[in-house]
Scaffold this motif. Sequence first.
Motif, PDB file in Angstrom:
ATOM      1  N   ALA A   1       0.833  -1.199   0.000  1.00 21.57           N
ATOM      2  CA  ALA A   1       0.000   0.000   0.000  1.00 21.57           C
ATOM      3  C   ALA A   1       0.873   1.257   0.000  1.00 21.57           C
ATOM      4  O   ALA A   1       0.604   2.217  -0.736  1.00 21.57           O
ATOM      5  N   VAL A   2       1.922   1.248   0.804  1.00 20.99           N
ATOM      6  CA  VAL A   2       2.846   2.380   0.829  1.00 20.99           C
ATOM      7  C   VAL A   2       3.534   2.525  -0.522  1.00 20.99           C
ATOM      8  O   VAL A   2       3.685   3.640  -1.052  1.00 20.99           O
ATOM      9  N   ASP A   3       3.927   1.404  -1.101  1.00 21.38           N
ATOM     10  CA  ASP A   3       4.592   1.423  -2.403  1.00 21.38           C
ATOM     11  C   ASP A   3       3.666   1.982  -3.478  1.00 21.38           C
ATOM     12  O   ASP A   3       4.109   2.723  -4.373  1.00 21.38           O
ATOM     13  N   ALA A   4       2.384   1.624  -3.405  1.00 17.69           N
ATOM     14  CA  ALA A   4       1.420   2.131  -4.389  1.00 17.69           C
ATOM     15  C   ALA A   4       1.280   3.643  -4.270  1.00 17.69           C
ATOM     16  O   ALA A   4       1.196   4.354  -5.281  1.00 17.69           O
ATOM     17  N   VAL A   5       1.246   4.133  -3.042  1.00 17.49           N
ATOM     18  CA  VAL A   5       1.147   5.585  -2.826  1.00 17.49           C
ATOM     19  C   VAL A   5       2.371   6.299  -3.386  1.00 17.49           C
ATOM     20  O   VAL A   5       2.285   7.402  -3.940  1.00 17.49           O
ATOM     21  N   LEU A   6       3.529   5.648  -3.281  1.00 20.36           N
ATOM     22  CA  LEU A   6       4.784   6.239  -3.756  1.00 20.36           C
ATOM     23  C   LEU A   6       5.042   5.965  -5.238  1.00 20.36           C
ATOM     24  O   LEU A   6       6.120   6.291  -5.748  1.00 20.36           O
ATOM     25  N   GLY A   7       4.093   5.365  -5.927  1.00 24.26           N
ATOM     26  CA  GLY A   7       4.243   5.133  -7.349  1.00 24.26           C
ATOM     27  C   GLY A   7       5.162   3.993  -7.717  1.00 24.26           C
ATOM     28  O   GLY A   7       5.805   4.023  -8.776  1.00 24.26           O
TER      29      GLY A   7
END
Length: 205
Positions: free
Chosen positions: A41-47
């Motif tokens: 989820a964090v990775d998705a937010v960071l692209g």
Amino acid sequence: MDPTAVSPARRSPAKRVIPPNPVLSAVVVSGFVGLLFVVEAVDAVLGGRFDDDGVIPRDFTEWDNLLWAPVLHAGWAHVTGNAVPLLVLGFLASSGGVRQFLQVTAVIWLVDGLGVWLVGSPGSHIGASGLVFGFLAFLLLRGLFARSAAQIAVALVVFALYGAMLWGVLPGQPGISWESHLFGALGGALAAWGVARDDRRAVAA
């Protein structure tokens, strides 16, 4: 009843099929799987910034990526595909207790990461599939090493469910880190041998 007698489960913990504390084992394994989703989820937010932070073979400047590569995934489909096998195989692999489970996981994690770093193809190798293959190999071999009929029976069930995955240790699938699968499985085999050896030493003592 002889007060010095020791129950079979206590005498040979490596031969257990069900964890001594199933609730704790379920919490630990599901907590780890939950962590994978949080990281994604964090990775998705960071692209997708974490996708390049996996194991980079033979790159000395990125050696520390071995420590977290298994918790990184290339999208939701990737992490979801690993989640169910991790929950099932991880729970079964914790039958010797949470402490032994953490030790087994550490062996698989390190053998997988080091093997990929040494001989892997160029690029960033990420994902928990190495752990999945490690737990699978551990479950398939520990019953043979421990000479446990019950664990061999569990291994046959595991093989029926997930045995087809073993083809993933072979090269030929674009975008799939077969090296991680192979070395994860080797780590699981090493862990199974070590658990059975330690158990025989404990019984002899």
